[in-house]
Design an enzyme around this catalytic site. Sequence first.
Site, PDB file in Angstrom:
ATOM      1  N   LYS A   1      -0.378  19.515   8.118  1.00 32.90           N
ATOM      2  CA  LYS A   1      -1.745  19.107   8.442  1.00 32.90           C
ATOM      3  C   LYS A   1      -1.792  17.582   8.470  1.00 32.90           C
ATOM      4  CE  LYS A   1      -5.625  18.352   6.176  1.00 32.90           C
ATOM      5  NZ  LYS A   1      -6.278  17.410   7.108  1.00 32.90           N
TER       6      LYS A   1
ATOM      7  N   GLU B   1       1.893  11.324  -3.995  1.00 29.29           N
ATOM      8  CA  GLU B   1       1.937   9.853  -4.083  1.00 29.29           C
ATOM      9  C   GLU B   1       0.540   9.374  -3.745  1.00 29.29           C
ATOM     10  OE1 GLU B   1       1.556   6.364  -3.496  1.00 29.29           O
ATOM     11  OE2 GLU B   1       2.660   6.532  -1.614  1.00 29.29           O
TER      12      GLU B   1
ATOM     13  N   CYS C   1       0.283   1.387   0.246  1.00 25.32           N
ATOM     14  CA  CYS C   1       0.083   1.664  -1.177  1.00 25.32           C
ATOM     15  C   CYS C   1       0.864   0.678  -2.030  1.00 25.32           C
ATOM     16  CB  CYS C   1       0.460   3.094  -1.510  1.00 25.32           C
ATOM     17  SG  CYS C   1       2.096   3.579  -0.975  1.00 25.32           S
TER      18      CYS C   1
ATOM     19  N   GLU D   1      -8.647   0.284  -5.974  1.00 27.65           N
ATOM     20  CA  GLU D   1      -7.821   0.172  -4.779  1.00 27.65           C
ATOM     21  C   GLU D   1      -8.718  -0.031  -3.556  1.00 27.65           C
ATOM     22  OE1 GLU D   1      -3.902   2.301  -2.878  1.00 27.65           O
ATOM     23  OE2 GLU D   1      -5.478   3.620  -3.622  1.00 27.65           O
TER      24      GLU D   1
END
Length: 532
Positions: A211, A292, A326, A422
């Site tokens: 997906k 992750e 990231c 973040e």
Amino acid sequence: MATTVERLPPFRNEAIRMFTDPADRASLEASLERAKKQAGKAYPVVIDGQAVATEKSIVSHNPANPSHVVGSVGSASLEQANAAIDAAARRFEEWKRTSAQERAGYLLRAAEVIRRRRDDFNALLVLEVGKSWIEADGDTAEAIDFLEYYAREALRYAAPPPLTPIAGEQNQLQYIPLGVGVVIPPWNFAFAIMAGMTSAAIVAGNTVVLKPSSDSPIIAAEFVDVLREVGLPAGVVNFVPGSGRTIGDALVANPKTRFVAFTGSKEVGLHINELASKTQPGQIWIKRVIAEMGGKDSIVVAADADLDAAVEGVAVSAFGFQGQKCSACSRAIVEAGVYDAFVDKLRARVQQIVVGDPADPGTYMGPVINEGAMRSILGYIEKGKSEGRLIAGGGRAERDGYFVEPTVIADVAPDATIAQEEIFGPVLAVIKARDYDDALAIANNTEFGLTGSVYSKDESKLERAEDEFFVGNLYLNRKSTGASVGGHPFGGFNMSGTDSKAGGPDYLLLFTQAKTISKKVSPTANGRAAGD
């Protein structure tokens, strides 16, 4: 094609091109022109090797020019998502018995196809997710690396590991596949991470429902076409784009799903982990989640550091691909003795960054991924202006797409919002530390633990960082981005995920389970086998 570890050459990373060679530039320019002419191409949902019609579509837009449609993919319904799981479960029974050599062969052939079409994928990365030429080439090179590396790893794991001899028995340990996996990749490394998670799962003997991110489905559709081109059996990878709300939870919760491989935000990762932990009717296993989930990464600049090198490392880490990694540096933690000098040098360096359409080879920083991301980033910038001193950027760049200026905010408190949350955009907080002890303490004060860097000429300080800086990937006197497959196994601690270490020697273990087989071959003198 080589089929054993001995016949394969040692793994080597694919070189990333700088496009200084006129032939390289001409090749990518030609691919960009072809991709623009193919704008609007539609790709279907693919279940068990068959194209499936859908009522709805997901349209992919160029973030640098939102009126430009890159392409569209079918948007799967709930029924189609469950049908894909069923198809993967049926195909697993055959695929799991396919030899590691044959499975690895598909990955190696896919890598060759991608090498030939390298700039076609680069062009899609430029147009669909806004990567600069060099960032796009790095993404494609990493996808090739994952295919090559995991093929070799599968062959290595296929060789039984040595066990302690037991008299009267023959013992072996086999790594067998798990079953059906749902792979949910991110848009920021739209090719590399998507291909890496998918290829790791299938080369270990599992089947997959892929997906893709709705922000980068065209790149995933093209990769699925490559797998079809190299002859991967139908149903081993099923391509099921769709809304996370509509099908994402259903795929994770399906009792036939054995594992979920996810890369994305902390919030979505935690939701997936929670949902996967709930046993569904008919489920006979504990689902495995490989996640992750991002970071809040720091670069520590000690008072004895080479300031020019540190400034360059911070700038590249913070603003490469618009800070949408990231591993991006979002916090520079600088000792007080060199703080002012560092800030002055950083201001001058950031002013050199060229913001523009990534289709232009002179562009360093392109757009952020979509309007929602742009608005979120601009909101953080406004918050940051009240939490520190704006020294660069501070707003939306004057262009039609989703462009944000490279922004630096100095004098930020370690517990400020922009120092803790973040942002996933081109926003850097600069924090003053009293001394090196304080700098390391600040570096560890977030809930994340993905990457970090330290710039220092003092070996004792670097050794302390090795021991005290709690991140999955620590870099000394270099930037915090740019992990290489095989050389920098990648994955973090705490809320950065499950320390999955992609591109490392233990990664395929996450897609397998170990089975010990013991056979009695001779009795002892008293008639009982050793170990009874």
